[in-house]
Design a protein around this motif. Sequence first.
Motif: not given
Length: 342
Positions: A313-342
């Motif tokens: 899907l992508g190269n992790r090192e290259e994606i790290g240089g993306c300007s919006f690949a940052l966590n400005d969602l902090t604080g919501t993650a622990p309470a995020q409802p719903g998830g994945f079955h695989h």
Amino acid sequence: MRVVLLTLLVALPALAQKEELFGTGKPPTFREEAMDKKFAKTQFSKALTAGTDDPACVELLGGMFVALAEIMPTVHKRDENFSLDPSLIQAVDTQLSTARFPAMAYLVSMVRRVMIDKRLPDEWLETATRLNAKVKIIDLAKLKMANEGLAPVDSFGFTIGKLKERYVAEALSANSAVTTDVVATFRDAYLDRDVAWGGATLIDVGVNQPKGKKKKRWANAEPEELIAVLSWVPPVPKKVELDLLSQHQQKVEPTIIYARLQARQFTDIEKLIKNQRVLVKGRFWEMNKTASELEVRDAVIFSDPDWSQGVILGNREEIGGCSFALNDLTGTAPAQPGGFHH
């Protein structure tokens, strides 16, 4: 609850009732919460609408749209969990996530946005379409379906394998002391269900012959109705021990699926090829006495790639240089409802 619930559904016991598979019958209600409002303000969310030309960001957005597209056909009414192939889960976690960007948390937020709106935003579809000129593997047909409006299935756990398992347990294995019509009871419980069945092989797609010219190819179909004939066999379990005697596994007879296609298809049917792996989504309507032939009505079919062979899907090192690949969602993650079955 953690951001991503990587849980496998607990195997249903032999005498499990339909409620354990389909839930109470009342679908969950997705309401906008603080986390969803915060997601809408993130730079990533804005990029979903505006798009990007930055190669690193194209990789990130493209990979996220690949995963989102694969989730859409199997969103269901049972609960707030979502279904995604384990290979794609691993790819999102290892290829799209960086030290400062938790890709899976953002993917969950994307799914929640679609579920709240009950459709994929127009701007997201436009962005995905532009990105796919470079990404190539986004299934735009699945996103187009979601853009026109979600049609959740009853349960993503209601697979062909589960259907056959329950039919043996609840109908064919009933003892002689049972006085009720177990087959009729089974049909009442499991037929007339919205399903999304993947892992099938396309035998052919054709127009049913009209009366008076040739014998009808499918007796239950209307003249000139487009029919897809699919074959499904249970996946071969991975070997956990050496077969020193080279014993051949017992041949499993395929289950044949007759999918009566609705006029509106999102995949170009003419580009599908015989023996291609496909997913059928529609209304499970009929089955024969041995569950070896199944009928799905109002069906749409999609390509169903075998992601277990590996996906980039992508190269992790290259994606790290993306300007919006940052966590400005902090604080919501622990309470995020719903998830994945695989």
